[in-house]
Write a protein that holds these residues in place. Structure first.
Motif, PDB file in Angstrom:
ATOM      1  N   GLN A   3       0.910  -0.911  -0.164  1.00 30.47           N
ATOM      2  CA  GLN A   3       0.329  -0.169   0.025  1.00 30.47           C
ATOM      3  C   GLN A   3       0.934   1.562  -0.444  1.00 30.47           C
ATOM      4  O   GLN A   3       0.429   2.616  -0.467  1.00 30.47           O
ATOM      5  CB  GLN A   3      -0.965  -0.135   1.425  1.00 30.47           C
ATOM      6  N   ASP A  60      -8.573   0.517   5.337  1.00 32.89           N
ATOM      7  CA  ASP A  60      -7.684   0.249   6.229  1.00 32.89           C
ATOM      8  C   ASP A  60      -8.028   0.158   7.411  1.00 32.89           C
ATOM      9  O   ASP A  60      -8.747   0.683   7.948  1.00 32.89           O
ATOM     10  CB  ASP A  60      -6.388   0.384   6.309  1.00 32.89           C
ATOM     11  N   ASP A  67      -6.882  -1.311   1.127  1.00 29.95           N
ATOM     12  CA  ASP A  67      -5.683  -2.358   2.143  1.00 29.95           C
ATOM     13  C   ASP A  67      -6.472  -3.484   1.731  1.00 29.95           C
ATOM     14  O   ASP A  67      -7.291  -3.790   3.235  1.00 29.95           O
ATOM     15  CB  ASP A  67      -5.207  -1.614   3.028  1.00 29.95           C
ATOM     16  N   GLU A  69      -1.864  -4.332  -1.161  1.00 29.99           N
ATOM     17  CA  GLU A  69      -1.658  -6.062  -0.149  1.00 29.99           C
ATOM     18  C   GLU A  69      -2.276  -7.333  -0.661  1.00 29.99           C
ATOM     19  O   GLU A  69      -2.589  -7.935   0.698  1.00 29.99           O
ATOM     20  CB  GLU A  69      -2.352  -5.125   0.879  1.00 29.99           C
TER      21      GLU A  69
END
Length: 388
Positions: A126, A149, A232, A277
């Motif tokens: 990320q 996230d 993420d 990710e």
């Protein structure tokens, strides 16, 4: 547009694509292939590409990855009733150094945005969000970044950039373009109290996982105000993902992350979108399918965009005023879509960052709260930030 940054989609994926239904997405998009070369971007609205960079992962042990499984799954989905033209540009390979990869990504994103093409990035780590953010340096003076996230990723900006500390670099590196940073779906036990205090002191926005799961619609005004959206995959709960991708038993479910993606797509301001990710593994079907569906919902959202922000036309909105304490709060409601905004007043005695009356996206609930003498939190933070 520098074609040299990109490697074409693999022949393995293209062979798989040949077996798909003529109505499948893979048959409807422009694909960068070794045989046909780089696609013509004329008329293209959305450009999907991979960035195979993961060396700034705090747990990096030399592994590489590719996006073949994600592409196979994405191509096999069926498009909605869409009028957007989509291109798959292939992959930006990792450069000699991570900075080389950043440069390639920054240049590509900047070129695409200038051509009114929305870059959709499928990443390694990320921290690539930092390179995407720097692409806006010569495009617009103030940037709103939304990160989905479980962590704030602020980190120590004096140390080398990593995938868990890139936001500190975004805040403190010149030029200072960041106006607002919002984290959606954070989990308290993954974040230190110091980071939470810093988010509050900077008047940045943060939405806990429980808040979001309880009412997904609170995400819509945040996405409507975003220029960049960075997802993420560790924000998704482990049961939704394949073996190597599992991070936490708690997190967003597939439906929630796809709803957020659609909100990002519907936003007229979002001009870049990234999913990061990704860690490929042998039992990869779940993760690649989830990424594909996140992409699908973003594209679906872009196709549903409605321009309802023309506040120069009195017939296009309704105006409401609520008195909270000594403050007059002015709300606008779009006649076309029913979406709400609240006005942030211009402060003549301070070095105002926005230089004009600014309309901040909000919810109907914010107006109801204001009528009950409660100051909407989004308005308060934007007002304070504007006063610094």
């Amino acid at each position: 547009m520098n074609f040299n940054f990109f490697t074409p989609v693999s022949d393995l994926v293209l062979a798989h694509n040949e077996l798909l239904s003529p109505q499948a997405l893979g048959k409807k998009i422009k694909i960068h292939s070794a045989k046909k070369g780089f696609p013509d971007l004329k008329g293209v609205n959305i450009a999907v590409f991979g960035v195979l960079e993961n060396r700034n992962d705090v747990n990096y042990i030399g592994e590489t990855f590719q996006l073949n499984e994600v592409r196979k799954t994405f191509y096999s989905l069926f498009p909605g009733s869409w009028n957007t033209i989509i291109a798959d540009l292939g992959d930006i390979e990792r450069g000699e150094t991570v900075e080389d990869t950043y440069f390639a990504l920054k240049t590509t994103v900047s070129d695409l945005i200038k051509q009114n093409v929305i870059p959709v990035i499928i990443g390694g780590t990320q921290d690539l969000t930092y390179a995407t953010y720097r692409a806006y340096d010569n495009i617009q003076p103030m940037v709103n970044l939304v990160s989905v996230d479980c962590r704030f990723d602020l980190g120590d900006s004096s140390k080398p950039i990593k995938n868990n500390s890139f936001v500190g670099k975004i805040i403190l590196d010149e030029p200072y373009n960041l106006f607002n940073y919002a984290t959606i779906g954070y989990q308290t036990y993954f974040n230190s109290q110091e980071e939470k205090d810093l988010m509050d002191n900077l008047y940045f926005e943060s939405y806990r996982l429980g808040e979001v799961s309880n009412n997904i619609t609170i995400v819509e005004p945040v996405m409507r105000d975003a220029n960049m959206v960075s997802i993420d995959l560790s924000s998704v709960r482990g049961s939704e993902l394949s073996l190597k991708q599992k991070f936490s038993p708690n997190g967003l479910d597939g439906k929630e992350i796809c709803a957020m993606s659609r909100y990002a797509g519907i936003s007229n301001k979002v001009s870049s979108f990234g999913i990061y990710e990704y860690k490929a593994s042998k039992d990869d079907e779940m993760t690649s399918m989830l990424i594909s569906q996140i992409l699908w919902y973003f594209i679906e959202g872009v196709n549903c965009r409605v321009n309802d922000e023309d506040f120069s036309d009195d017939n296009s909105y309704q105006k409401f005023i609520a008195l909270v304490e000594d403050q007059e709060l002015v709300f606008f409601k779009s006649v076309k879509t029913g979406r709400w905004w609240i006005e942030i007043p211009f402060l003549s005695n301070v070095n105002n960052k926005l230089k004009r009356h600014t309309l901040l996206p909000c919810m109907h609930q914010d107006y109801i709260d204001a009528c009950q003498n409660k100051v909407p939190e989004r308005w308060y933070k934007a007002f304070q930030k504007n006063s610094i």
